[in-house]
Scaffold this active site. Structure first.
Site, mmCIF file in Angstrom:
data_model
loop_
_atom_site.group_PDB
_atom_site.id
_atom_site.type_symbol
_atom_site.label_atom_id
_atom_site.label_comp_id
_atom_site.label_asym_id
_atom_site.label_seq_id
_atom_site.Cartn_x
_atom_site.Cartn_y
_atom_site.Cartn_z
ATOM 1 N N CYS A 87 0.839 -1.206 0.000
ATOM 2 C CA CYS A 87 0.000 0.000 0.000
ATOM 3 C C CYS A 87 0.872 1.253 0.000
ATOM 4 O O CYS A 87 1.535 1.537 -1.002
ATOM 5 C CB CYS A 87 -0.992 -0.033 1.158
ATOM 6 S SG CYS A 87 -2.331 1.196 0.972
ATOM 7 N N HIS A 165 -3.698 -4.770 0.850
ATOM 8 C CA HIS A 165 -3.155 -5.095 2.172
ATOM 9 C C HIS A 165 -3.188 -6.603 2.425
ATOM 10 O O HIS A 165 -4.107 -7.117 3.084
ATOM 11 C CB HIS A 165 -3.952 -4.386 3.265
ATOM 12 C CG HIS A 165 -3.667 -2.930 3.381
ATOM 13 N ND1 HIS A 165 -2.552 -2.434 4.026
ATOM 14 C CD2 HIS A 165 -4.346 -1.858 2.905
ATOM 15 C CE1 HIS A 165 -2.561 -1.115 3.960
ATOM 16 N NE2 HIS A 165 -3.631 -0.733 3.283
ATOM 17 N N GLU A 167 -1.501 -8.166 4.509
ATOM 18 C CA GLU A 167 -1.273 -8.403 5.938
ATOM 19 C C GLU A 167 -2.543 -8.272 6.770
ATOM 20 O O GLU A 167 -2.546 -8.603 7.970
ATOM 21 C CB GLU A 167 -0.210 -7.435 6.475
ATOM 22 C CG GLU A 167 -0.705 -6.042 6.861
ATOM 23 C CD GLU A 167 -0.981 -5.104 5.710
ATOM 24 O OE1 GLU A 167 -1.158 -3.891 5.954
ATOM 25 O OE2 GLU A 167 -1.048 -5.556 4.535
#
Length: 228
Positions: A87, A165, A167
């Protein structure tokens, strides 16, 4: 700080020791234009710059650390250091290497499918998005994925940048919502509680997509682990 979630879990699975550098501590969140000293990139095998609630174009707001980080990251990529930019981190890579970052025509918040030229490296998702900006791919980079709103992934040197994202899990989203994200979700016409429930429901499948992304990055882009 954004938790590393399944990204950190997969790096640990491959034997990497994880060291984190928090640029803006909690006490400076409201006034983030602070100075910081970045570690020596040569002390690491791979760098993973993560997201931020500010714009990678906003020198006036965060320039005291943004401009040094651009130099630090750009030098690392040009020197052959493997980088997985996520990002804001991917936007940093784009800007540092001669591309650009600017506010997009609309933000992207929530679980989104992308169109990938190489789904074995960058699966098509859905991936979680929470951004208002977009990059122009830097010279010499190869764009790998996109959607109608923004470019979503590119490779350059031993680096992979992604706009989404990987994660993100439910625990990470809960933290973002608690730190002002819930208001932004509502401003976007969405319900943060429904978004959180959806994230809990899909995080198992999303975790496996993230594992595949990290595995492919480490093997095919970074060259740090054997390929499958």
């Amino acid at each position: 700080m954004s938790p590393l979630g399944p990204v950190g879990e997969r790096f640990a699975h491959h034997g990497f020791e994880i060291d984190t550098h928090l640029v803006v501590p909690e006490a400076s969140f409201a006034a983030p234009n602070i100075a910081t000293t970045f570690p020596d990139a040569r002390d690491y095998d791979v760098l993973v710059p993560l997201g931020a609630p500010w714009g990678a174009w906003d020198d006036a707001c965060i320039g005291r650390w943004l401009l040094p980080e651009l130099d630090w990251l750009g030098d690392a990529v040009r020197d052959g250091m493997p980088v997985l930019g996520i990002c804001f981190g991917g936007q940093l890579v784009a800007r540092a290497l001669g591309g650009s970052v600017a506010p997009g025509p609309k933000g992207e918040i929530g679980w989104t499918a992308i169109w990938s030229d190489d789904a074995s490296l960058v699966p098509e998702g859905p991936w979680f998005q929470f951004h208002y900006d977009r990059w122009q791919v830097p010279p010499g980079a190869v764009e790998l994925a996109r959607n109608p709103v923004a470019s979503q992934a590119f490779t350059v040197e031993r680096t992979l940048a992604v706009q989404f994202h990987p994660e993100l899990d439910a625990a990470g989203l809960q933290g973002w919502l608690d730190w002002g994200g819930a208001a932004k979700v509502r401003e976007d016409g969405q319900d943060p509680e429904v978004m959180l429930a959806q994230t809990r429901a899909v995080e198992g499948a999303a975790r496996q997509r993230t594992f595949a992304l990290v595995d492919a990055f480490l093997a095919r882009v970074a060259g740090l682990v054997p390929g499958a």
